[in-house]
Design an enzyme around this catalytic site. Structure first.
Site, mmCIF file in Angstrom:
data_model
loop_
_atom_site.group_PDB
_atom_site.id
_atom_site.type_symbol
_atom_site.label_atom_id
_atom_site.label_comp_id
_atom_site.label_asym_id
_atom_site.label_seq_id
_atom_site.Cartn_x
_atom_site.Cartn_y
_atom_site.Cartn_z
ATOM 1 N N ASP A 120 0.847 -1.191 0.000
ATOM 2 C CA ASP A 120 0.000 0.000 0.000
ATOM 3 C C ASP A 120 0.883 1.242 0.000
ATOM 4 O O ASP A 120 1.788 1.353 0.824
ATOM 5 C CB ASP A 120 -0.881 -0.024 1.257
ATOM 6 C CG ASP A 120 -1.698 1.243 1.411
ATOM 7 O OD1 ASP A 120 -1.972 1.906 0.388
ATOM 8 O OD2 ASP A 120 -2.059 1.573 2.558
ATOM 9 N N ASN A 130 -0.536 4.583 -0.260
ATOM 10 C CA ASN A 130 -1.191 5.835 0.169
ATOM 11 C C ASN A 130 -1.872 5.727 1.527
ATOM 12 O O ASN A 130 -2.678 6.581 1.893
ATOM 13 C CB ASN A 130 -2.185 6.315 -0.902
ATOM 14 C CG ASN A 130 -3.327 5.319 -1.086
ATOM 15 O OD1 ASN A 130 -3.289 4.220 -0.526
ATOM 16 N ND2 ASN A 130 -4.330 5.699 -1.841
ATOM 17 N N ASP A 167 -9.679 -17.035 -15.439
ATOM 18 C CA ASP A 167 -10.399 -17.453 -14.237
ATOM 19 C C ASP A 167 -11.588 -18.357 -14.549
ATOM 20 O O ASP A 167 -12.386 -18.063 -15.445
ATOM 21 C CB ASP A 167 -10.919 -16.180 -13.541
ATOM 22 C CG ASP A 167 -11.617 -16.449 -12.225
ATOM 23 O OD1 ASP A 167 -10.916 -16.745 -11.247
ATOM 24 O OD2 ASP A 167 -12.863 -16.368 -12.179
ATOM 25 N N GLU A 191 -7.630 -21.648 -15.513
ATOM 26 C CA GLU A 191 -8.064 -22.343 -14.313
ATOM 27 C C GLU A 191 -9.114 -23.341 -14.784
ATOM 28 O O GLU A 191 -10.241 -22.973 -15.081
ATOM 29 C CB GLU A 191 -8.665 -21.332 -13.334
ATOM 30 C CG GLU A 191 -8.842 -21.892 -11.964
ATOM 31 C CD GLU A 191 -9.598 -20.955 -11.037
ATOM 32 O OE1 GLU A 191 -9.352 -21.018 -9.844
ATOM 33 O OE2 GLU A 191 -10.448 -20.184 -11.502
ATOM 34 N N HIS A 203 -3.912 -17.387 -4.251
ATOM 35 C CA HIS A 203 -4.778 -16.604 -3.360
ATOM 36 C C HIS A 203 -6.007 -17.383 -2.901
ATOM 37 O O HIS A 203 -6.808 -16.865 -2.136
ATOM 38 C CB HIS A 203 -5.214 -15.339 -4.092
ATOM 39 C CG HIS A 203 -6.067 -15.653 -5.286
ATOM 40 N ND1 HIS A 203 -5.564 -16.284 -6.413
ATOM 41 C CD2 HIS A 203 -7.388 -15.484 -5.520
ATOM 42 C CE1 HIS A 203 -6.547 -16.474 -7.272
ATOM 43 N NE2 HIS A 203 -7.664 -15.996 -6.766
HETATM 44 C C1 GLC Z 1 -11.411 -18.367 -9.164
HETATM 45 C C2 GLC Z 1 -10.587 -17.400 -8.358
HETATM 46 C C3 GLC Z 1 -11.240 -17.173 -7.030
HETATM 47 C C4 GLC Z 1 -12.610 -16.616 -7.278
HETATM 48 C C5 GLC Z 1 -13.420 -17.482 -8.249
HETATM 49 C C6 GLC Z 1 -14.616 -16.749 -8.750
HETATM 50 O O1 GLC Z 1 -11.467 -19.616 -8.584
HETATM 51 O O2 GLC Z 1 -9.271 -17.867 -8.239
HETATM 52 O O3 GLC Z 1 -10.506 -16.351 -6.187
HETATM 53 O O4 GLC Z 1 -13.292 -16.510 -6.065
HETATM 54 O O5 GLC Z 1 -12.685 -17.847 -9.376
HETATM 55 O O6 GLC Z 1 -14.237 -15.758 -9.670
HETATM 56 CA CA CA Z 2 -3.651 1.964 -1.189
#
Ligand code: GLC
Ligand code: CA
Length: 553
Positions: free
Chosen positions: A21, A23, A199, A256, A329
């Protein structure tokens, strides 16, 4: 085999919200990524994947996009983004953006228009159906829990969402919608992106009968794997997308898309594949039963080997490159899942060795390279993760206690990967001068980038691995070399050989947190890399240290 520019790449994933971050608003931003480009490069990678930074109401942290052509103000401006692309390019780093087109946000203009006129042209951008006897059109369960259908108030209609109700699915059967998507992708590719991480693309095609299925849980719903995951006919859309976008820019694309079977792999990611690569998630979730975080499973080497070598051999037979990944993530930290009581330098670097020596395109997730760990929260309400709440509801229905639910969250929530990146030992780990949404992990004083800048650290070891992969001596071998399982009689060891043009490397990984004796044969081998201080070579009976990794020539 025809070489592609991306075969040799190593990718670093940035989750912007929790990266840096600049700001003081407590949210990581594009300027923060710009500031840390030199650090990213120093890890030894040459491509960055940035999780979504488009305009979004952030119900699923940006995976719910309300404007594909804008940067969300919490992350910065389009000027910042252009500067990031320029600076990254100057440093020889390619940038991938996240492409989220299975669904958009319920705040997207298209969806607002669809709600006003469900049977109109924008209604057909989404999947809208009439209910049956006052109930949803079928009993499919969304990935985040509950029905995939949400009623449209004041009408007999429902709309379909694979994920949260704020993430309505786009109707890929509509050619006009597909055109809008391709135009948008090309608009971005033209800016100079290296490509996209694609995604949830596995869900874009649905069984057109939309028939109900036998319930498979206490909620009376049924998983949609059979009816909308990689459903036949999807290739037609994917081929069109490739020809209209990726092909035009020679862009990299990684999808994915779990569960593509061996027979289809060549079509999907072979030399003329629909994508450049897909993620290998086959051993990502061995620690729980399918989609049921509240049912933990203990992971052992045999389980991992089975999945790992199955994917690796299927990929090499199909002349394809999977993307190999330990963390992202959506996952807790890797060592936490595999060795919950033994998380530390040894287990983390052993897993890193496994991943970075594989045949495929390695991905490293922010914080993985410094050995970041899960957080432990004492109250389940401290979690933000939208997926956790779906799991919580199901766990409750399946009879779990509050305590078991908290345990589930502390093991499995996606938030473990989303706590702020730990840069140094100052307040808030140097991530922000403000207050982050998710608290910094308590261990930031001992685990942070600044501390890791020393010999013998996890970071130092990751740099050795990436350097080995890029070295003149081993780059070709580690990129294109074949892979074969080795030492198969050793139950708690994962070992494999990489072979090319008469050159070889043997990778040996002790999967136990205790010593193990193995037999290597009588040929003396040079130790190219290990996560322990060792002799220069070895042969015969070798005693492996806890979680020891050896790369042997
Ligand atoms: C994928 C992403 C995940 C998201 C999902 C819906 O699995 O990696 O973080 O919640 O798609 O977009
Ligand atoms: Ca920020």
């Amino acid at each position: 085999m025809k070489k592609k520019w991306w075969n040799e790449k190593i990718v670093y994933q940035v989750y912007p919200r929790s990266f840096k971050d600049t700001n003081g608003d407590g949210i990581g931003d594009v300027r923060g990524i710009i500031e840390k480009l030199d650090y990213i490069k120093s890890v030894g990678v040459d491509m960055i994947w940035i999780s979504p930074i488009y305009k979004s109401p952030m119900k699923d942290n940006g995976y719910d996009i309300s404007d594909y052509y804008a940067i969300d103000p919490i992350f910065g401006t389009m000027e910042d983004m252009d500067e990031l692309l320029l600076k990254a390019k100057q440093k020889g780093l390619k940038v991938l953006m996240d492409l989220v087109v299975n669904h958009c946000s319920s705040e997207h203009e298209w969806f607002k228009k669809a709600l006003k006129d469900p049977k109109g042209p924008y209604g057909d951008y989404f999947i809208i159906k009439e209910g049956k006897d006052g109930k949803a059109p079928n009993n499919w369960r969304s990935i985040f829990g509950g029905s995939v259908w949400e009623p449209i108030k004041g009408t007999p209609y429902y709309y379909y969402h694979t994920f949260a109700k704020e993430q309505p699915d786009l109707n890929w059967e509509n050619p006009q919608l597909r055109r809008e998507i391709y135009d948008m992708m090309n608009w971005w590719l033209k800016k100079g992106l290296g490509g996209f991480r694609v995604d949830a693309i596995t869900y874009i095609k649905k069984d057109p009968s939309y028939k109900s299925l036998p319930a498979d849980g206490a909620d009376g719903l049924a998983a949609l794997s059979e009816v909308s995951s990689n459903y036949p006919g999807i290739e037609v859309f994917l081929k069109e997308m490739r020809e209209e976008t990726f092909d035009v820019y020679d862009a990299f694309s990684v999808a994915e898309m779990s569960g593509v079977d061996a027979a289809k792999l060549r079509e999907y990611i072979g030399p003329d594949g629909l994508f450049s690569s897909i993620f290998d998630f086959s051993y990502m979730e061995l620690d729980v039963e399918l989609f049921q975080w509240y049912r933990p499973v203990e992971v052992n080497a045999t389980m991992v080997k089975e999945k790992l070598f199955e994917s690796q051999s299927m990929a090499q037979e199909a002349e394809s490159f999977l993307s190999v990944v330990l963390e992202n993530h959506d996952q807790p930290r890797a060592a936490e899942k595999w060795f919950p009581k033994q998380v530390g330098y040894e287990s983390q670097t052993m897993l890193a060795t496994m991943n970075l020596m594989l045949r495929g395109i390695p991905f490293i997730y922010q914080g993985e390279e410094i050995g970041m760990t899960n957080s432990t929260f004492s109250d389940i309400r401290e979690y933000e993760d939208i997926m956790l709440w779906g799991q919580y509801d199901r766990a409750k229905k399946e009879g779990c206690t509050e305590e078991e639910c908290l345990d589930m969250a502390n093991r499995r929530s996606r938030d473990h990967a989303r706590t702020p990146m730990q840069w140094d030992d100052s307040e808030q780990a140097g991530f922000t001068t403000g207050k982050p949404a998710l608290p910094v992990n308590d261990n930031y004083r001992t685990i942070n980038v600044k501390k890791e800048e020393r010999e013998g650290s996890v970071l130092d070891y990751y740099r050795k691995l990436t350097a080995l992969r890029k070295s003149d001596e081993y780059r070709e071998l580690l990129t294109y070399g074949e892979i074969y399982p080795a030492l198969e009689e050793e139950k708690d060891v994962i070992a494999y050989e990489r072979v090319r043009d008469g050159k070889k490397l043997l990778i040996v990984l002790n999967f136990l947190g205790e010593n193990q004796k193995i037999s290597l044969g009588n040929e003396e081998r040079k130790i190219v890399l290990s996560n322990y201080k060792t002799e220069e070579s070895c042969f015969g009976q070798v005693e492996l240290q806890p979680f020891q990794a050896l790369v042997l020539a």
